[in-house]
Design an enzyme around this catalytic site. Sequence first.
Site, PDB file in Angstrom:
ATOM      1  CD  GLU A 148      -9.867  -0.085  -9.622  1.00 30.77           C
ATOM      2  OE1 GLU A 148      -9.879  -1.322  -9.706  1.00 30.77           O
ATOM      3  OE2 GLU A 148      -9.289   0.536  -8.732  1.00 30.77           O
ATOM      4  CG  ASP A 160      -3.130  -2.339  -8.571  1.00 33.05           C
ATOM      5  OD1 ASP A 160      -1.885  -2.255  -8.575  1.00 33.05           O
ATOM      6  OD2 ASP A 160      -3.861  -1.477  -8.065  1.00 33.05           O
TER       7      ASP A 160
HETATM    8  C1  GLA Z   1      -2.713   1.884  -7.379  1.00 33.64           C
HETATM    9  C2  GLA Z   1      -3.246   1.786  -8.806  1.00 33.64           C
HETATM   10  C3  GLA Z   1      -2.184   1.218  -9.747  1.00 33.64           C
HETATM   11  C4  GLA Z   1      -0.856   1.951  -9.604  1.00 33.64           C
HETATM   12  C5  GLA Z   1      -0.464   2.096  -8.143  1.00 33.64           C
HETATM   13  C6  GLA Z   1       0.749   2.963  -7.960  1.00 33.64           C
HETATM   14  O1  GLA Z   1      -2.490   0.610  -6.858  1.00 33.64           O
HETATM   15  O2  GLA Z   1      -4.393   0.991  -8.849  1.00 33.64           O
HETATM   16  O3  GLA Z   1      -2.653   1.257 -11.075  1.00 33.64           O
HETATM   17  O4  GLA Z   1      -0.892   3.191 -10.251  1.00 33.64           O
HETATM   18  O5  GLA Z   1      -1.518   2.629  -7.357  1.00 33.64           O
HETATM   19  O6  GLA Z   1       1.857   2.368  -8.536  1.00 33.64           O
END
Ligand code: GLA
Length: 367
Positions: A148, A160
């Site tokens: 990503e 995530d």
């Molecule tokens: C998105 C990003 C994560 C994190 C959240 C906020 O989901 O992918 O890495 O930074 O936002 O907490």
Amino acid sequence: MPHDQFDHNASVVASAPGRANLLGEHIDYAGGIVLPFAISYRTSVGITPRTDKTIRIRSAQSPDFIEVQWSDLATWQGPTWARYVLGVLHSIDRELPGLDISVDGDVPQGSGLSSSAALECAVATALNELFDLGFSPLELAKIAKKAENEYVGMPCGLMDQAASMLSRENSILQFDCLSLEHDYLPFNLNNHGLSILIVDSRVKHELVDGGYANRFKACETARTSLGLDSLRHLTPELFESADLDPLVRKRVSHIVGEMDRVEKTIQALKVDDFQAVGSYMTQTHASLRDLFEISWVEMDLAVDVALDNGALGARMMGGGFGGSGIFLLPKAEIPTVVAQIESAFTAKNYTPPKSFIAEPSTGARIE
Ligand code: GLA
């Protein structure tokens, strides 16, 4: 294989879930501790090796048919959803044959529930199994994040992907984004007559847009100007005395407060103090709205309505600028809260929201 059919006869089928996040927002890339959990919506990926070097990808959720040669992978441009798949192939960095890949899933897209991480982690898990690559779940999460960051170009943290790989049923994942250590916290909501409601505001968010990268950059600016290797080491005292640009200071004050709230939430979860957990969630919403400035009017409305109707805590969730919120409330209040949010949205002519009850679920697995 027709687009709408998943290849159940693939050599390997793996699935990985989307995620919710109880607390610890926008601190993963700042080295904080986060408290996510997998939701029950999952993405499945079937992979069958080919005898040539062609990669073919189909998804039941897209009319696209993707065909790429391994030799063209590094420079390939095409639909973002397919870049999540190809990014994993790219970042896994192994000599592999051509592949037939089919994708299907029910993680809502653009709803802040990490459909992208679910897809990446399902691909990584399937490849690991198929070619006996020997990566641990944490290593697979890092490979997915690299895809990503470097292939899709989104500077996300590891939350995530870690949630999608490591989550367990009925638990909150306590994931330390600095040490990469993790643990599981009990989440006995049922025993307390409570539930987690996820409200999708139906405002689509695209994290590859600039707002997320801009917040990430503000944190990086602060970190480098303070000479720290991680904002985790930014004590409240050091923060008070630091000479920072006013806007950077405002952003970083969210980070400092959020790291503190996470510590307190961990303690509260250990003693099932859900009143306290709810109050930290609501404080986080205010911080994301007023200091980080990434909330949006539909979510602010949903949060206010939920709190007025008995929620213990309510907040926007995820990257911001659209997507979903997470609400902690007595199970018995769910129908009222959902109905009140819906009628408040109707009164403002907002797109009707969608809600579901989230049960902490299991992470990536081979099917
Ligand atoms: C998105 C990003 C994560 C994190 C959240 C906020 O989901 O992918 O890495 O930074 O936002 O907490």
